[in-house]
Design an enzyme around this catalytic site. Structure first.
Site, PDB file in Angstrom:
ATOM      1  N   CYS A  89       0.813  -1.221   0.000  1.00  0.00           N
ATOM      2  CA  CYS A  89       0.000   0.000   0.000  1.00  0.00           C
ATOM      3  C   CYS A  89       0.845   1.270   0.000  1.00  0.00           C
ATOM      4  O   CYS A  89       0.377   2.328  -0.409  1.00  0.00           O
ATOM      5  CB  CYS A  89      -0.938   0.008   1.199  1.00  0.00           C
ATOM      6  SG  CYS A  89      -2.137  -1.333   1.192  1.00  0.00           S
ATOM      7  N   HIS A 338      -8.897   3.597  -2.068  1.00  0.00           N
ATOM      8  CA  HIS A 338      -7.488   3.265  -1.829  1.00  0.00           C
ATOM      9  C   HIS A 338      -6.941   2.511  -3.051  1.00  0.00           C
ATOM     10  O   HIS A 338      -6.887   1.293  -3.057  1.00  0.00           O
ATOM     11  CB  HIS A 338      -7.395   2.417  -0.551  1.00  0.00           C
ATOM     12  CG  HIS A 338      -6.036   1.918  -0.207  1.00  0.00           C
ATOM     13  ND1 HIS A 338      -4.864   2.461  -0.707  1.00  0.00           N
ATOM     14  CD2 HIS A 338      -5.655   0.880   0.607  1.00  0.00           C
ATOM     15  CE1 HIS A 338      -3.837   1.791  -0.205  1.00  0.00           C
ATOM     16  NE2 HIS A 338      -4.295   0.829   0.579  1.00  0.00           N
ATOM     17  N   CYS A 368      -0.293   2.142   6.678  1.00  0.00           N
ATOM     18  CA  CYS A 368       0.026   0.741   6.930  1.00  0.00           C
ATOM     19  C   CYS A 368       0.267   0.042   5.597  1.00  0.00           C
ATOM     20  O   CYS A 368      -0.317   0.397   4.574  1.00  0.00           O
ATOM     21  CB  CYS A 368      -1.095   0.058   7.710  1.00  0.00           C
ATOM     22  SG  CYS A 368      -2.727   0.177   6.944  1.00  0.00           S
TER      23      CYS A 368
END
Length: 382
Positions: A89, A338, A368
């Site tokens: 991510c 996202h 994260c």
């Protein structure tokens, strides 16, 4: 050591799963942000030393070093190289770090950093976020070495989000209230035109698609992702598509190309944490960054902490005593989506613009990442 400056930052609007960007080839998706960045800065594209872009699930249209492909698809000079990186991510936040480090080291002067992800087109991307609903099995969990060290326990973002909610005593109601605020903030930001400067059009697509008309009552009606659990789809980030790009420059490049910096990279670091807990990385990474810089939470005007799940941000806020009024003030991944490989650069683009809008000095970004990692970047508005 030299300075690294952010000259400009752009992004596409975020398309919801199956939405406006679903049929756009990933290379073309990345090319839109690259073209816009070159056009807006007026930079000689041939002077760029490297193009670094984050992208996960580099298969299909995202395979074959898609950063390089996106640059070429954009019609930009052949001699400029490109590299695609995967820190899950945090991939495009790490792209910014590598770009800044190249500039600060004196080995490069102009570097483009960004990210792209078409999650609609690559089903594995969807599986990364919705886990076992899609039959996702963590590949590394099949490694004998992994099993020897960590056992054969489930390793997933969903389990981590649940464990965090339990450990930090975060109720489902707490998370749903946070998620609702994310949607409300995002819709207010869109209505007020706060994203207008940072979004570059793809055709007539210029407005983020993911914010929902929702309510606490609607959220309460959803089934949890695990029996008896607290995590539902309402408190998780959305699957979506987008790209983003920033131009990072040295002091020499600023002078030689007549550029006007918008911000300075004040700090960059990345830390690891327990990979089974996976999503707790931002807590210790932020502590580390503040200790290294001598700054405190009070010194930071705005925070972007990626909303992979509401529990992640709420636990981070509790541990560091960060007020919600400073965090994700224009909404986060729960509302805005996202797009994994593009999120880091998207967040930084939004953080930069919001610092300018509000007159803040320091902005801190963290998120994260798979494997229990977390990047932290602190930028200073100029």
């Amino acid at each position: 050591m030299g300075e690294a400056f952010i000259i400009d930052a752009v992004r596409t609007a975020v398309g919801k799963r199956g939405g406006a960007l679903a049929e756009v080839h990933p290379a073309d998706l990345g090319a839109h942000s690259l073209t816009a960045l070159v056009d807006r800065t007026g930079i000689d594209a041939g002077a760029v030393d490297d193009v670094i872009m984050g992208c996960c699930d580099t298969i299909g249209g995202q395979a074959g070093d898609v950063a390089r492909t996106a640059w070429l698809v954009a019609g930009l000079p052949d001699h400029v190289p490109g590299v695609t990186i995967d820190r899950q991510c945090g991939s495009s936040q790490q792209a910014v770090h590598f770009a800044a480090q190249g500039v600060m080291s004196g080995t490069q002067d102009l570097v483009v950093a960004g990210g792209l992800q078409n999650m609609s087109a690559i089903p594995i991307s969807a599986a990364m976020l919705v886990g076992q609903q899609y039959g996702f099995t963590t590949p590394f969990a099949e490694s004998p070495g992994w099993v020897k060290r960590y056992g054969d326990q489930e390793v997933s973002q969903f389990r981590s989000a649940e464990m965090i909610a339990e450990k930090w005593d975060i109720s489902r109601e707490d998370m749903e209230a946070y998620a609702l605020a994310s949607h409300q903030r995002a819709k207010a930001a869109i209505a007020e035109g706060r994203f207008d400067r940072e979004i570059v059009p793809i055709g007539d697509f210029t407005v983020d698609q993911c914010p929902r008309e929702t309510s606490l009552e609607k959220m309460a009606s959803l089934e949890p992702l695990a029996p008896g659990g607290r995590i539902t789809a309402a408190v998780a980030s959305q699957i979506c598509d987008a790209s983003s790009a920033l131009l990072i420059a040295s002091e020499a490049a600023v002078r030689d190309h007549g550029l006007t910096p918008r911000a300075r990279i004040h700090h960059l670091s990345v830390r690891g944490d327990d990979p089974v807990w996976m999503l707790t990385g931002p807590i210790e990474a932020t502590r580390h960054a503040l200790a290294k810089t001598g700054l405190t939470v009070d010194d930071i005007d705005l925070f972007e902490c990626n909303e992979a799940f509401a529990s992640v941000v709420l636990a981070w806020m509790k541990e560091l005593d960060v007020p919600h009024s400073k965090v994700n003030v224009n909404g986060g991944g729960i509302a805005l989506g996202h797009p994994i490989g593009a999120t880091g650069a998207r967040l930084m683009t939004t953080l930069l613009n919001e610092l300018e809008r509000t007159g803040g000095r320091y902005g801190l970004q963290t998120m994260c990442e798979g494997g229990g990692q977390a990047n932290v970047t602190i930028i200073e508005r100029l």
